[in-house]
Design a protein around this motif. Structure first.
Motif, PDB file in Angstrom:
ATOM      1  N   ARG A  47       0.775  -1.055  -0.007  1.00 32.32           N
ATOM      2  CA  ARG A  47      -0.080  -0.097   0.012  1.00 32.32           C
ATOM      3  C   ARG A  47       0.916   1.407   0.060  1.00 32.32           C
ATOM      4  NH1 ARG A  47      -4.672  -0.267   3.915  1.00 32.32           N
ATOM      5  NH2 ARG A  47      -2.875  -0.920   5.304  1.00 32.32           N
ATOM      6  N   VAL A  48       0.575   2.089  -0.973  1.00 31.64           N
ATOM      7  CA  VAL A  48       1.629   3.259  -1.246  1.00 31.64           C
ATOM      8  C   VAL A  48       0.661   4.578  -1.176  1.00 31.64           C
ATOM      9  CG1 VAL A  48       3.478   4.232  -2.638  1.00 31.64           C
ATOM     10  CG2 VAL A  48       3.031   1.850  -2.591  1.00 31.64           C
ATOM     11  N   PRO A  49       0.997   5.223  -0.227  1.00 34.78           N
ATOM     12  CA  PRO A  49       0.146   6.612  -0.310  1.00 34.78           C
ATOM     13  C   PRO A  49       0.062   7.367  -1.580  1.00 34.78           C
ATOM     14  CG  PRO A  49       1.386   6.608   1.679  1.00 34.78           C
ATOM     15  CD  PRO A  49       1.822   5.287   0.707  1.00 34.78           C
ATOM     16  N   ALA A  50      -1.075   7.779  -2.170  1.00 38.49           N
ATOM     17  CA  ALA A  50      -1.116   8.821  -3.270  1.00 38.49           C
ATOM     18  C   ALA A  50      -0.144   9.800  -3.199  1.00 38.49           C
ATOM     19  CB  ALA A  50      -2.523   9.298  -3.298  1.00 38.49           C
ATOM     20  N   GLU A  51      -0.011  10.450  -2.241  1.00 31.93           N
ATOM     21  CA  GLU A  51       1.060  11.636  -2.276  1.00 31.93           C
ATOM     22  C   GLU A  51       2.370  11.207  -2.665  1.00 31.93           C
ATOM     23  OE1 GLU A  51       3.064  13.064   1.477  1.00 31.93           O
ATOM     24  OE2 GLU A  51       1.325  14.741   1.129  1.00 31.93           O
ATOM     25  N   ARG A  52       2.836   9.974  -2.212  1.00 29.31           N
ATOM     26  CA  ARG A  52       4.275   9.480  -2.835  1.00 29.31           C
ATOM     27  C   ARG A  52       4.462   9.145  -3.957  1.00 29.31           C
ATOM     28  NH1 ARG A  52       8.476   8.588   0.303  1.00 29.31           N
ATOM     29  NH2 ARG A  52       8.747   6.482  -0.387  1.00 29.31           N
ATOM     30  N   VAL A  53       3.171   8.530  -4.470  1.00 33.51           N
ATOM     31  CA  VAL A  53       3.059   8.101  -6.048  1.00 33.51           C
ATOM     32  C   VAL A  53       3.155   9.228  -6.884  1.00 33.51           C
ATOM     33  CG1 VAL A  53       1.969   6.774  -7.722  1.00 33.51           C
ATOM     34  CG2 VAL A  53       2.015   5.792  -5.767  1.00 33.51           C
ATOM     35  N   ASP A 135       1.444 -12.219 -13.241  1.00 34.00           N
ATOM     36  CA  ASP A 135       2.095 -10.961 -13.835  1.00 34.00           C
ATOM     37  C   ASP A 135       2.037 -10.245 -12.472  1.00 34.00           C
ATOM     38  OD1 ASP A 135       3.008  -8.712 -15.104  1.00 34.00           O
ATOM     39  OD2 ASP A 135       1.077  -7.944 -15.623  1.00 34.00           O
ATOM     40  N   LEU A 136       3.172  -9.672 -12.003  1.00 34.73           N
ATOM     41  CA  LEU A 136       3.319  -9.067 -10.698  1.00 34.73           C
ATOM     42  C   LEU A 136       4.433  -7.991 -10.780  1.00 34.73           C
ATOM     43  CD1 LEU A 136       2.652 -12.276  -8.206  1.00 34.73           C
ATOM     44  CD2 LEU A 136       1.245 -10.320  -8.619  1.00 34.73           C
ATOM     45  N   CYS A 137       4.399  -7.260  -9.795  1.00 34.07           N
ATOM     46  CA  CYS A 137       5.428  -5.882 -10.154  1.00 34.07           C
ATOM     47  C   CYS A 137       6.562  -6.509  -9.133  1.00 34.07           C
ATOM     48  CB  CYS A 137       5.062  -4.910  -9.317  1.00 34.07           C
ATOM     49  SG  CYS A 137       3.483  -4.013 -10.129  1.00 34.07           S
ATOM     50  N   ASP A 138       7.885  -6.221  -9.405  1.00 31.61           N
ATOM     51  CA  ASP A 138       9.095  -6.350  -8.882  1.00 31.61           C
ATOM     52  C   ASP A 138       9.289  -5.294  -7.857  1.00 31.61           C
ATOM     53  OD1 ASP A 138      11.626  -6.417  -8.025  1.00 31.61           O
ATOM     54  OD2 ASP A 138      12.501  -6.613 -10.041  1.00 31.61           O
ATOM     55  N   PRO A 139       9.248  -5.708  -6.594  1.00 28.03           N
ATOM     56  CA  PRO A 139       9.450  -4.630  -5.558  1.00 28.03           C
ATOM     57  C   PRO A 139      10.747  -3.695  -5.430  1.00 28.03           C
ATOM     58  CG  PRO A 139       8.860  -6.736  -4.463  1.00 28.03           C
ATOM     59  CD  PRO A 139       9.136  -6.903  -6.085  1.00 28.03           C
ATOM     60  N   ALA A 140      11.730  -4.306  -6.026  1.00 26.91           N
ATOM     61  CA  ALA A 140      12.967  -3.239  -6.223  1.00 26.91           C
ATOM     62  C   ALA A 140      12.704  -2.348  -7.308  1.00 26.91           C
ATOM     63  CB  ALA A 140      14.062  -4.263  -7.040  1.00 26.91           C
ATOM     64  N   HIS A 141      11.806  -2.392  -8.393  1.00 28.03           N
ATOM     65  CA  HIS A 141      11.418  -1.193  -9.131  1.00 28.03           C
ATOM     66  C   HIS A 141      10.469  -0.253  -8.421  1.00 28.03           C
ATOM     67  CE1 HIS A 141      11.622  -3.810 -13.046  1.00 28.03           C
ATOM     68  NE2 HIS A 141      12.903  -3.650 -12.109  1.00 28.03           N
ATOM     69  N   LEU A 145      11.459   3.629  -7.482  1.00 27.90           N
ATOM     70  CA  LEU A 145      10.661   4.698  -7.908  1.00 27.90           C
ATOM     71  C   LEU A 145      10.266   5.733  -6.670  1.00 27.90           C
ATOM     72  CD1 LEU A 145       8.383   6.239  -9.668  1.00 27.90           C
ATOM     73  CD2 LEU A 145       6.896   4.405  -8.749  1.00 27.90           C
ATOM     74  N   LEU A 146       9.936   5.013  -5.342  1.00 29.90           N
ATOM     75  CA  LEU A 146       9.855   5.694  -4.209  1.00 29.90           C
ATOM     76  C   LEU A 146      11.053   6.605  -3.629  1.00 29.90           C
ATOM     77  CD1 LEU A 146       7.398   3.089  -2.405  1.00 29.90           C
ATOM     78  CD2 LEU A 146       6.888   5.270  -3.736  1.00 29.90           C
ATOM     79  N   MET A 147      12.092   6.083  -4.105  1.00 25.74           N
ATOM     80  CA  MET A 147      13.389   6.820  -3.558  1.00 25.74           C
ATOM     81  C   MET A 147      13.319   8.151  -4.299  1.00 25.74           C
ATOM     82  SD  MET A 147      16.413   3.918  -3.312  1.00 25.74           S
ATOM     83  CE  MET A 147      17.495   4.859  -4.285  1.00 25.74           C
ATOM     84  N   LEU A 152      11.944  14.805  -4.823  1.00 28.51           N
ATOM     85  CA  LEU A 152      11.141  15.583  -5.514  1.00 28.51           C
ATOM     86  C   LEU A 152       9.919  16.623  -4.913  1.00 28.51           C
ATOM     87  CD1 LEU A 152      10.393  13.111  -8.674  1.00 28.51           C
ATOM     88  CD2 LEU A 152      11.969  15.313  -8.731  1.00 28.51           C
ATOM     89  N   ARG A 153       9.646  15.833  -4.059  1.00 27.50           N
ATOM     90  CA  ARG A 153       8.396  16.610  -3.144  1.00 27.50           C
ATOM     91  C   ARG A 153       9.187  17.643  -2.373  1.00 27.50           C
ATOM     92  NH1 ARG A 153       5.382  13.291   1.435  1.00 27.50           N
ATOM     93  NH2 ARG A 153       7.057  11.959   0.537  1.00 27.50           N
ATOM     94  N   THR A 154      10.476  17.776  -1.827  1.00 28.32           N
ATOM     95  CA  THR A 154      11.117  18.860  -1.379  1.00 28.32           C
ATOM     96  C   THR A 154      11.603  19.779  -2.322  1.00 28.32           C
ATOM     97  OG1 THR A 154      12.042  17.102   0.285  1.00 28.32           O
ATOM     98  CG2 THR A 154      13.303  19.254  -0.165  1.00 28.32           C
ATOM     99  N   VAL A 155      11.826  19.580  -3.533  1.00 27.64           N
ATOM    100  CA  VAL A 155      11.967  20.721  -4.483  1.00 27.64           C
ATOM    101  C   VAL A 155      10.623  21.264  -5.087  1.00 27.64           C
ATOM    102  CG1 VAL A 155      13.100  20.843  -6.714  1.00 27.64           C
ATOM    103  CG2 VAL A 155      14.232  19.314  -5.252  1.00 27.64           C
ATOM    104  N   GLY A 156       9.651  20.462  -4.968  1.00 22.04           N
ATOM    105  CA  GLY A 156       8.540  20.740  -5.928  1.00 22.04           C
ATOM    106  C   GLY A 156       8.024  22.276  -5.371  1.00 22.04           C
ATOM    107  N   PRO A 157       6.831  22.605  -5.970  1.00 20.57           N
ATOM    108  CA  PRO A 157       6.295  23.922  -5.724  1.00 20.57           C
ATOM    109  C   PRO A 157       5.951  24.289  -4.276  1.00 20.57           C
ATOM    110  CG  PRO A 157       4.847  22.778  -7.006  1.00 20.57           C
ATOM    111  CD  PRO A 157       6.004  21.883  -6.768  1.00 20.57           C
TER     112      PRO A 157
END
Length: 157
Positions: A47-53, A135-141, A145-147, A152-157
């Motif tokens: 479960r990934v918060p929308a804000e992070r995605v 078909d499943l996602c690779d958690p490493a990917h 992505l989340l790294m 990006l949130r820090t640099v954002g508007p």
């Protein structure tokens, strides 16, 4: 995004087989367009918060997010659409390692899984549907992505 028409039936059968009684899953899909499927047997969900995605993707526009996640994660993702802040559920193998801060959902948890090809329910939708059985996602990917999300949130508007 939708699963290719030719693959919907085998993918739906594979998803439904995560339940000890697959016929109840198919019945729920037929009646409500959504079935509660137990995790920990065929797949788990992170479960990934929308804000992070949205921070990692650089926006919240549904088609852009779907295209980005399809390219980056190359596997199925479901979104809780009850609010703009609804989390994303990244489907991963039950034996896949996950060391991120986001919660991994597994055994003793039910996940609302929309019917393939059903555009939207009141609760969830496929952001990236599975393209073939297994078909499943690779958690490493997902971790990579989340790294990018926090910087990006820090640099954002």
């Amino acid at each position: 995004m939708t699963a290719p028409q030719s693959n919907r039936q085998p993918v739906a059968a594979w998803l439904a087989a995560a339940d000890p009684h697959p016929h109840t899953v198919h019945l729920a899909w037929a009646r409500q367009g959504l079935a509660l499927i137990p995790l920990g047997r065929r797949f788990d969900a992170i479960r990934v918060p929308a804000e992070r995605v949205h921070a990692a993707v650089g926006g919240a526009e549904p088609e852009a997010v779907a295209a980005f996640l399809a390219d980056w994660l190359d596997g199925p993702v479901i979104r809780d659409v009850r609010s703009a802040f609804g989390p994303y559920y990244v489907l991963v193998a039950t034996d896949a390692a996950w060391h991120g801060a986001e919660e991994r959902l597994s055994t003793n948890t039910l996940l609302g899984v929309p019917r393939l090809g059903h555009p939207l329910t009141m609760l969830t939708r496929w952001v990236v549907p599975p393209s073939v059985p297994g078909d499943l996602c690779d958690p490493a990917h997902l971790a990579a992505l989340l790294m990018t999300a926090d910087p990006l949130r820090t640099v954002g508007p």
